[in-house]
Scaffold this active site. Structure first.
Site, PDB file in Angstrom:
ATOM      1  N   THR A  45      48.592  94.969   6.151  1.00  0.00           N
ATOM      2  CA  THR A  45      48.496  93.974   5.114  1.00  0.00           C
ATOM      3  C   THR A  45      48.531  92.508   5.570  1.00  0.00           C
ATOM      4  O   THR A  45      47.891  91.767   5.057  1.00  0.00           O
ATOM      5  CB  THR A  45      49.503  94.206   3.854  1.00  0.00           C
ATOM      6  OG1 THR A  45      50.456  93.879   4.307  1.00  0.00           O
ATOM      7  CG2 THR A  45      49.546  95.216   3.263  1.00  0.00           C
ATOM      8  N   ASP A  46      48.936  92.395   6.560  1.00  0.00           N
ATOM      9  CA  ASP A  46      48.986  90.983   7.200  1.00  0.00           C
ATOM     10  C   ASP A  46      47.807  90.235   7.314  1.00  0.00           C
ATOM     11  O   ASP A  46      47.514  89.165   6.839  1.00  0.00           O
ATOM     12  CB  ASP A  46      50.015  90.861   8.425  1.00  0.00           C
ATOM     13  CG  ASP A  46      49.507  91.706   9.773  1.00  0.00           C
ATOM     14  OD1 ASP A  46      48.578  92.497   9.459  1.00  0.00           O
ATOM     15  OD2 ASP A  46      50.110  91.457  10.739  1.00  0.00           O
ATOM     16  N   GLY A 133      58.181  99.994  17.947  1.00  0.00           N
ATOM     17  CA  GLY A 133      57.519  99.362  16.741  1.00  0.00           C
ATOM     18  C   GLY A 133      58.878  98.474  15.835  1.00  0.00           C
ATOM     19  O   GLY A 133      58.625  98.262  14.887  1.00  0.00           O
ATOM     20  N   SER A 135      60.128  95.943  17.424  1.00  0.00           N
ATOM     21  CA  SER A 135      59.763  94.440  17.749  1.00  0.00           C
ATOM     22  C   SER A 135      61.025  93.969  18.691  1.00  0.00           C
ATOM     23  O   SER A 135      61.460  92.639  18.514  1.00  0.00           O
ATOM     24  CB  SER A 135      59.638  93.378  16.388  1.00  0.00           C
ATOM     25  OG  SER A 135      58.945  92.323  16.938  1.00  0.00           O
ATOM     26  N   SER A 136      61.259  94.478  19.872  1.00  0.00           N
ATOM     27  CA  SER A 136      62.085  94.016  20.792  1.00  0.00           C
ATOM     28  C   SER A 136      61.324  92.715  21.479  1.00  0.00           C
ATOM     29  O   SER A 136      62.018  91.874  21.904  1.00  0.00           O
ATOM     30  CB  SER A 136      62.085  94.877  21.994  1.00  0.00           C
ATOM     31  OG  SER A 136      60.926  95.283  22.617  1.00  0.00           O
ATOM     32  N   GLU A 174      53.970  84.415  22.383  1.00  0.00           N
ATOM     33  CA  GLU A 174      53.410  86.136  22.382  1.00  0.00           C
ATOM     34  C   GLU A 174      51.909  86.126  22.444  1.00  0.00           C
ATOM     35  O   GLU A 174      51.311  86.872  23.309  1.00  0.00           O
ATOM     36  CB  GLU A 174      54.038  86.897  21.083  1.00  0.00           C
ATOM     37  CG  GLU A 174      53.628  88.276  21.327  1.00  0.00           C
ATOM     38  CD  GLU A 174      54.629  89.336  20.764  1.00  0.00           C
ATOM     39  OE1 GLU A 174      55.908  88.725  20.375  1.00  0.00           O
ATOM     40  OE2 GLU A 174      54.148  90.493  20.319  1.00  0.00           O
ATOM     41  N   ASP A 186      57.028  89.533  12.444  1.00  0.00           N
ATOM     42  CA  ASP A 186      58.617  89.745  13.460  1.00  0.00           C
ATOM     43  C   ASP A 186      59.123  88.676  13.666  1.00  0.00           C
ATOM     44  O   ASP A 186      60.569  88.690  13.761  1.00  0.00           O
ATOM     45  CB  ASP A 186      58.013  90.575  14.708  1.00  0.00           C
ATOM     46  CG  ASP A 186      56.824  91.672  14.518  1.00  0.00           C
ATOM     47  OD1 ASP A 186      56.733  91.930  13.510  1.00  0.00           O
ATOM     48  OD2 ASP A 186      56.509  91.955  15.628  1.00  0.00           O
ATOM     49  N   TYR A 238      43.001  99.338  16.320  1.00  0.00           N
ATOM     50  CA  TYR A 238      43.171  98.209  15.254  1.00  0.00           C
ATOM     51  C   TYR A 238      42.166  97.186  15.483  1.00  0.00           C
ATOM     52  O   TYR A 238      41.983  96.692  13.932  1.00  0.00           O
ATOM     53  CB  TYR A 238      44.337  97.441  16.144  1.00  0.00           C
ATOM     54  CG  TYR A 238      45.064  95.972  15.438  1.00  0.00           C
ATOM     55  CD1 TYR A 238      45.882  96.188  14.761  1.00  0.00           C
ATOM     56  CD2 TYR A 238      44.474  94.905  15.686  1.00  0.00           C
ATOM     57  CE1 TYR A 238      46.435  94.938  13.946  1.00  0.00           C
ATOM     58  CE2 TYR A 238      44.970  93.771  15.297  1.00  0.00           C
ATOM     59  CZ  TYR A 238      45.875  93.846  14.454  1.00  0.00           C
ATOM     60  OH  TYR A 238      46.283  92.792  13.813  1.00  0.00           O
TER      61      TYR A 238
END
Ligand code: ADP
Ligand code: MG
Length: 413
Positions: A45-46, A133, A135-136, A174, A186, A238
């Site tokens: 949804t982001d 998944g 988020s390291s 990132e 995240d 994606y």
């Protein structure tokens, strides 16, 4: 069962400090830690201006760090081999390979924002599973952000507004230095969460609202299942989902699919045709409709989920989790056999609801279970995996933890 235990803050601090001592033969200025996260609901949804609802995990990445005189960066991690070093001036987009991009990249991004960040050296250790998944990557960035903020006296860690600026620097690190795309959920979860709370993120107006998250009070627990399935998030998938949503929004004459209210969904679906993507491929109308239906209904489910948590009806979120999974599997087609089996096995063993979480094609699932059934459900999922000849999944329990913070002042305290 492969239970992935969260270190206590003292334990994590001591590990990072010992690592720092072994690498640099001195005590660090301090140790800072930042959590991984799991998204309760609101998937894909982001990029549609929608809503998501992450919580911070008790699983954290710890960074023991000191400022140094020279304008250099030296890094070691317990999770990676070797020592990496570079001149601070040489850190930037396209200049750093591998994991140091996430760490040193934050110093670069803060510098770009006009903050005076000097040289430093650091040792990293973490109990956040890699590539699950959870988020390291954001935990690593956020731990560096809060450490650099503190050591160089930037003053951003003191309030939410400053932490928002730290999150922005992590996102830039990132996206631009590590070259991985991230929407920002995240980093916000890692830097802005509060204990006992979930964070409702609205990607349309950028607002964040703390939502009470206390499953224990309802006799419930949240089980996170790391499927350990190989990450198959084929970039093409994606990109194609995203481009389809953008083309559908354009066809409907709205900036993003967020503008389509659930009540308007039938007429919006009827108005959609085949769409042509920028790569020249065509997505048939039937598929476009399913993609749009996922996004619009998923945003509606986030709202219902928040309403249930806010009114103390935590059990009511179970069916919403089930519906989210079905929508991601059937309409959005981003699940995979391991995620489906984890969800089905959890439900068969008594979970009140279960869903894949994260972008899909691997990663983790979450299940809402009665507090006294966590072990039974974990064992059923394990048996289902082993019975198929798959690697054992890892399990974590999640409660909604606090944000990145300093966890050790300096040597010996
Ligand atoms: P996720 O964020 O879902 O765990 P990503 O692929 O986004 O997966 O991030 C994983 C990458 O982040 C690792 O491959 C590594 O480059 C970096 N990373 C995360 N944690 C650490 C750590 N403790 N030490 C060194 N690098 C790390
Ligand atoms: Mg990541």
């Amino acid at each position: 069962m492969n239970q992935v235990r969260a270190w206590t803050l003292d334990e994590g601090a001591e590990r990072a400090r010992a690592s720092y001592r072994a690498a640099f033969g001195a005590e660090p200025d301090g140790v800072w830690a930042a959590p991984g996260r799991v998204n309760l609901i609101g998937e894909h949804t982001d990029y549609n201006g929608g809503l998501c609802l992450p919580i911070a995990l008790a699983h954290r990445t710890y960074v023991a760090l000191s400022a140094v005189e020279a304008a250099d960066v030296t890094l070691v991690s317990r999770q990676e081999a070797g020592t990496w070093s570079a001149a601070l001036a040489d850190v930037g987009p396209g200049a750093v390979d591998g994991w140091p991009a996430y760490a040193a990249g934050v110093a670069w991004a803060l510098g770009q924002d006009g903050h005076a960040v000097g040289g430093f050296r650091a040792a990293v250790d973490s109990c956040v599973p890699y590539g699950a998944g959870l988020s390291s990557s954001a935990a690593l960035e956020s731990a560096f952000a809060i450490a650099l903020d503190d050591v160089f006296g930037l003053g951003l860690g003191a309030d939410d507004e400053g932490r928002q600026a730290l999150a922005a620097a992590c996102i830039r690190a990132e996206n631009e230095v590590a070259g991985a795309s991230t929407g920002g959920m995240d980093q916000a979860a890692s830097l802005l969460s509060r204990p006992g709370g979930a964070l409702l993120l609205d990607l349309r107006d950028g607002s964040r609202t703390p939502i009470p998250f206390d499953l224990a009070a309802a006799g419930l627990a949240l089980l996170v299942i790391d499927t350990r399935a190989p990450h198959r998030l084929v970039d093409g998938q994606y990109g194609q989902r995203r481009a389809t949503c953008e083309a559908a929004a354009a066809r409907l004459g709205v900036p993003t699919l967020r503008e389509v209210a659930p009540a308007e969904l039938p007429s919006a679906l009827a108005a959609l045709d085949d769409v042509r993507l920028p790569d020249g491929s065509t997505v048939p109308a039937e598929l476009v409709r399913r993609r749009v239906r996922h996004v619009v209904t998923e945003i509606g489910r986030v709202e219902e989920f928040v309403a249930a948590l806010t009114s103390g009806a935590a059990r009511d979120v179970g069916p919403l989790m089930d519906a989210s999974h079905a929508s991601l599997r059937d309409d959005y087609e981003v699940s995979c056999p391991e995620l489906d089996v984890a969800v089905e096995a959890a439900r068969a063993a008594g979970a009140l609801g279960a869903r894949m979480t994260g972008g899909g094609f691997g990663g983790s699932a979450i299940a809402l279970v009665a507090a006294d059934q966590v072990e039974d459900v974990s064992e059923s999922v394990r048996a289902a995996f082993v019975g198929r000849g798959w690697a054992e999944p890892g399990t974590l329990s999640a409660t909604g933890d606090g944000a990145a913070a300093r966890v050790l002042d300096d040597a010996g305290e």
